[in-house]
Design a protein around this motif. Structure first.
Motif, PDB file in Angstrom:
ATOM      1  N   CYS A 166       7.021-108.797  -5.502  1.00  0.00           N
ATOM      2  CA  CYS A 166       6.937-110.055  -6.242  1.00  0.00           C
ATOM      3  C   CYS A 166       8.301-110.556  -6.691  1.00  0.00           C
ATOM      4  N   LYS A 167       8.501-111.854  -6.567  1.00  0.00           N
ATOM      5  CA  LYS A 167       9.661-112.542  -7.119  1.00  0.00           C
ATOM      6  C   LYS A 167       9.164-113.510  -8.185  1.00  0.00           C
ATOM      7  N   LYS A 168      10.052-114.024  -8.992  1.00  0.00           N
ATOM      8  CA  LYS A 168       9.614-114.929 -10.054  1.00  0.00           C
ATOM      9  C   LYS A 168       9.093-116.224  -9.456  1.00  0.00           C
ATOM     10  N   SER A 169       8.292-116.911 -10.230  1.00  0.00           N
ATOM     11  CA  SER A 169       7.645-118.130  -9.771  1.00  0.00           C
ATOM     12  C   SER A 169       8.650-119.120  -9.187  1.00  0.00           C
ATOM     13  N   MET A 204       5.672-123.123 -17.247  1.00  0.00           N
ATOM     14  CA  MET A 204       5.776-122.213 -18.384  1.00  0.00           C
ATOM     15  C   MET A 204       6.122-120.795 -17.940  1.00  0.00           C
ATOM     16  N   ILE A 205       5.997-120.528 -16.638  1.00  0.00           N
ATOM     17  CA  ILE A 205       6.193-119.175 -16.119  1.00  0.00           C
ATOM     18  C   ILE A 205       7.612-119.056 -15.587  1.00  0.00           C
ATOM     19  N   GLN A 206       8.462-118.346 -16.318  1.00  0.00           N
ATOM     20  CA  GLN A 206       9.889-118.336 -16.016  1.00  0.00           C
ATOM     21  C   GLN A 206      10.410-116.986 -15.534  1.00  0.00           C
ATOM     22  N   THR A 207       9.637-115.919 -15.676  1.00  0.00           N
ATOM     23  CA  THR A 207      10.131-114.592 -15.332  1.00  0.00           C
ATOM     24  C   THR A 207       9.251-113.943 -14.270  1.00  0.00           C
ATOM     25  N   GLU A 208       9.784-112.879 -13.675  1.00  0.00           N
ATOM     26  CA  GLU A 208       9.031-112.147 -12.662  1.00  0.00           C
ATOM     27  C   GLU A 208       7.802-111.489 -13.272  1.00  0.00           C
ATOM     28  N   GLU A 209       7.943-110.953 -14.476  1.00  0.00           N
ATOM     29  CA  GLU A 209       6.813-110.283 -15.123  1.00  0.00           C
ATOM     30  C   GLU A 209       5.694-111.273 -15.433  1.00  0.00           C
ATOM     31  N   ALA A 210       6.074-112.460 -15.897  1.00  0.00           N
ATOM     32  CA  ALA A 210       5.074-113.491 -16.181  1.00  0.00           C
ATOM     33  C   ALA A 210       4.387-113.942 -14.901  1.00  0.00           C
ATOM     34  N   THR A 211       5.152-114.003 -13.804  1.00  0.00           N
ATOM     35  CA  THR A 211       4.578-114.373 -12.506  1.00  0.00           C
ATOM     36  C   THR A 211       3.529-113.360 -12.072  1.00  0.00           C
ATOM     37  N   LYS A 212       3.835-112.086 -12.251  1.00  0.00           N
ATOM     38  CA  LYS A 212       2.880-111.045 -11.885  1.00  0.00           C
ATOM     39  C   LYS A 212       1.578-111.194 -12.670  1.00  0.00           C
ATOM     40  N   ASN A 213       1.718-111.354 -13.985  1.00  0.00           N
ATOM     41  CA  ASN A 213       0.539-111.380 -14.852  1.00  0.00           C
ATOM     42  C   ASN A 213      -0.306-112.633 -14.671  1.00  0.00           C
ATOM     43  N   ARG A 273      -0.059-100.913   6.391  1.00  0.00           N
ATOM     44  CA  ARG A 273       0.212-101.682   7.602  1.00  0.00           C
ATOM     45  C   ARG A 273       0.542-103.139   7.296  1.00  0.00           C
ATOM     46  N   PHE A 274       0.405-103.529   6.015  1.00  0.00           N
ATOM     47  CA  PHE A 274       0.661-104.925   5.659  1.00  0.00           C
ATOM     48  C   PHE A 274       1.513-105.001   4.397  1.00  0.00           C
ATOM     49  N   GLY A 275       2.530-105.849   4.459  1.00  0.00           N
ATOM     50  CA  GLY A 275       3.389-106.109   3.310  1.00  0.00           C
ATOM     51  C   GLY A 275       3.295-107.572   2.937  1.00  0.00           C
ATOM     52  N   VAL A 276       3.272-107.850   1.645  1.00  0.00           N
ATOM     53  CA  VAL A 276       3.152-109.228   1.165  1.00  0.00           C
ATOM     54  C   VAL A 276       4.333-109.535   0.251  1.00  0.00           C
ATOM     55  N   LEU A 277       5.068-110.572   0.595  1.00  0.00           N
ATOM     56  CA  LEU A 277       6.183-111.048  -0.226  1.00  0.00           C
ATOM     57  C   LEU A 277       5.734-112.343  -0.888  1.00  0.00           C
ATOM     58  N   THR A 278       5.812-112.405  -2.214  1.00  0.00           N
ATOM     59  CA  THR A 278       5.285-113.578  -2.910  1.00  0.00           C
ATOM     60  C   THR A 278       6.124-113.957  -4.122  1.00  0.00           C
ATOM     61  N   ASN A 279       6.070-115.251  -4.443  1.00  0.00           N
ATOM     62  CA  ASN A 279       6.648-115.743  -5.689  1.00  0.00           C
ATOM     63  C   ASN A 279       5.548-116.333  -6.571  1.00  0.00           C
ATOM     64  N   GLY A 280       4.317-115.922  -6.305  1.00  0.00           N
ATOM     65  CA  GLY A 280       3.180-116.403  -7.077  1.00  0.00           C
ATOM     66  C   GLY A 280       2.596-117.690  -6.562  1.00  0.00           C
ATOM     67  N   LEU A 281       3.371-118.429  -5.772  1.00  0.00           N
ATOM     68  CA  LEU A 281       2.910-119.688  -5.192  1.00  0.00           C
ATOM     69  C   LEU A 281       2.635-119.525  -3.704  1.00  0.00           C
ATOM     70  N   SER A 302      -5.715-122.113  -8.340  1.00  0.00           N
ATOM     71  CA  SER A 302      -4.750-123.125  -7.911  1.00  0.00           C
ATOM     72  C   SER A 302      -4.544-124.179  -8.997  1.00  0.00           C
ATOM     73  N   ASN A 303      -5.631-124.663  -9.567  1.00  0.00           N
ATOM     74  CA  ASN A 303      -5.521-125.684 -10.616  1.00  0.00           C
ATOM     75  C   ASN A 303      -4.828-125.132 -11.858  1.00  0.00           C
ATOM     76  N   ARG A 304      -5.143-123.894 -12.211  1.00  0.00           N
ATOM     77  CA  ARG A 304      -4.520-123.302 -13.390  1.00  0.00           C
ATOM     78  C   ARG A 304      -3.022-123.129 -13.190  1.00  0.00           C
ATOM     79  N   ILE A 305      -2.634-122.658 -11.994  1.00  0.00           N
ATOM     80  CA  ILE A 305      -1.211-122.458 -11.708  1.00  0.00           C
ATOM     81  C   ILE A 305      -0.478-123.794 -11.679  1.00  0.00           C
ATOM     82  N   ALA A 306      -1.109-124.823 -11.102  1.00  0.00           N
ATOM     83  CA  ALA A 306      -0.474-126.140 -11.038  1.00  0.00           C
ATOM     84  C   ALA A 306      -0.169-126.676 -12.436  1.00  0.00           C
ATOM     85  N   ASN A 307      -1.030-126.356 -13.390  1.00  0.00           N
ATOM     86  CA  ASN A 307      -0.859-126.865 -14.751  1.00  0.00           C
ATOM     87  C   ASN A 307       0.064-126.010 -15.614  1.00  0.00           C
TER      88      ASN A 307
END
Length: 383
Positions: free
Chosen positions: A81-84, A20-29, A106-114, A11-16
């Motif tokens: 996954c969607k971009k951040s 800088m994370i602008q693309t879907e691929e960067a969000t995944k990684n 049985r479970f699907g997860v939709l996320t934008n990294g946040l 959480s702290n790393r993502i907040a900081n």
């Protein structure tokens, strides 16, 4: 580290780094893969976490799932996954709906990294529900959220156990959303319901509706204020059990002696401290302003008789501001300069707090931005 500690680090790393994370691929990684790994799944083992899993749907060939969590060679959970910061509306879940239908998961997860929204098929078998039964925000979570998320971790994953609580979670979340709406804007039906026994023979006219809508809203605010005050009083007694879930309010008065600036107004009798609805609303406004810099759970409120302090990390040496609302006819906010001296400003209304957004963000940034110092060798290092 415990499960929750790993989440806090992420959480702290993502907040900081989120800007800088602008693309879907960067969000995944940078966001999604670390999240999956915290759940205990090896993102580097294709037998456990398969990226770009083929999920052909009817005439559509080459459809792929961003990530599929496997057990015994079969998908148990799908990640789309969607971009951040991207939208997670139902319109953006179309691919996940299709994947869910043609796999054993049985479970699907939709996320934008946040935000991570968890879906299943509670309404109709093998058809993913349109609304999630659970939502997890990596930048703003509590212990209850963590306990629910932990059920999806590899060591504890049990389909039946999750499904048994999914319905309860789904409707609990829906009711909480409805109550939150009524708190700020009570519906006509709700106002009519709560006022029926109070009106007697009076008819529910337009003027009565307007009057009781205002009264209902005020009653909600006072009830919440009283609950918070009860929580504060209960927390001051080590032997008193907590009657309600923990709130993001730190009532401890003993820590106020840590810094001289905070001792001047320390109350002699904490039992006299009452947290008002205005202070609570002001606290949430400040949280929303600094939300882009730090997770909201790090911003806490410590109430006293003469002011309500808002601190970072419940640290008296990290003041963000002081709300001086004891005289409701003369609202003031106290802001701190570089030497931690307080300067007070008048407010016409609570909305005026937004006029000081830059100063509030600057206060938080001063505690979170690394300071570079010159070393003896001439290089620069973080202090």
């Amino acid at each position: 580290m415990d499960f929750i500690d790993h989440l806090r680090v992420l959480s702290n790393r993502i907040a900081n780094t989120r800007d800088m994370i602008q693309t879907e691929e960067a969000t995944k990684n940078a966001m999604v893969m670390p999240f999956i790994q915290i759940l205990g799944y090896n993102v580097f083992d294709p037998m456990e976490v398969t990226p770009e899993l083929n999920a052909d749907v009817g005439m559509k060939k080459g459809e792929k799932v961003d990530y599929a969590i496997l057990r015994d060679g079969k998908p148990i959970m799908l990640f789309e996954c969607k971009k951040s910061g991207g939208s997670l509306s139902t319109d953006h879940a179309g691919q996940l709906f299709r994947y869910f239908h043609v796999t054993d998961a049985r479970f699907g997860v939709l996320t934008n990294g946040l935000i991570y929204r968890f879906f299943t098929d509670l309404e109709k078998p093998n058809k993913m529900d349109e609304k999630p039964f659970f939502e997890f925000n990596i930048l703003d979570f509590n212990e209850r959220d963590v306990e629910e998320l932990k059920k999806f971790a590899k060591p504890l994953f049990d389909v039946e156990n999750i499904l048994n609580t999914a319905t309860h979670l789904k409707y609990t979340r829906a009711i909480q959303t409805r109550l939150a709406e009524w708190l700020t804007q009570p519906s006509e039906d709700f106002v009519r319901l709560v006022s029926t026994d109070l009106l007697g023979s009076r008819k529910f006219t337009a003027s009565v509706k307007e009057q009781f809508t205002a009264i209902t809203r005020q009653a909600f605010e006072q009830l919440i204020g009283e609950k918070i005050n009860d929580r504060l009083k209960g927390a001051m007694s080590p032997e008193s059990p907590s009657l309600i879930d923990p709130l993001p309010v730190a009532p401890s008065a003993t820590a106020a002696t840590a810094a001289p600036a905070a001792t001047a107004d320390t109350p002699a009798k904490e039992a006299q401290v009452v947290t008002t609805a205005e202070e609570l609303e002001g606290f949430h406004i400040v949280r929303s302003i600094v939300r882009e810099l730090v997770a909201t759970r790090r911003v806490v409120m410590r109430d006293a008789q003469s002011y309500c302090a808002i601190l970072l990390d419940d640290n008296n040496r990290k003041p963000i501001c002081r709300l001086r609302f004891n005289n409701i006819q003369k609202l003031r906010i106290g802001l701190f300069n570089e030497t931690k001296d307080e300067e007070q400003f008048s407010l016409e209304s609570l909305d005026d707090i937004y006029n000081f957004a830059n100063q509030l963000r600057a206060a938080v940034a001063s505690y979170t931005t690394p300071v570079l110092v010159q070393t003896t060798g001439g290089s620069r290092a973080e202090a």
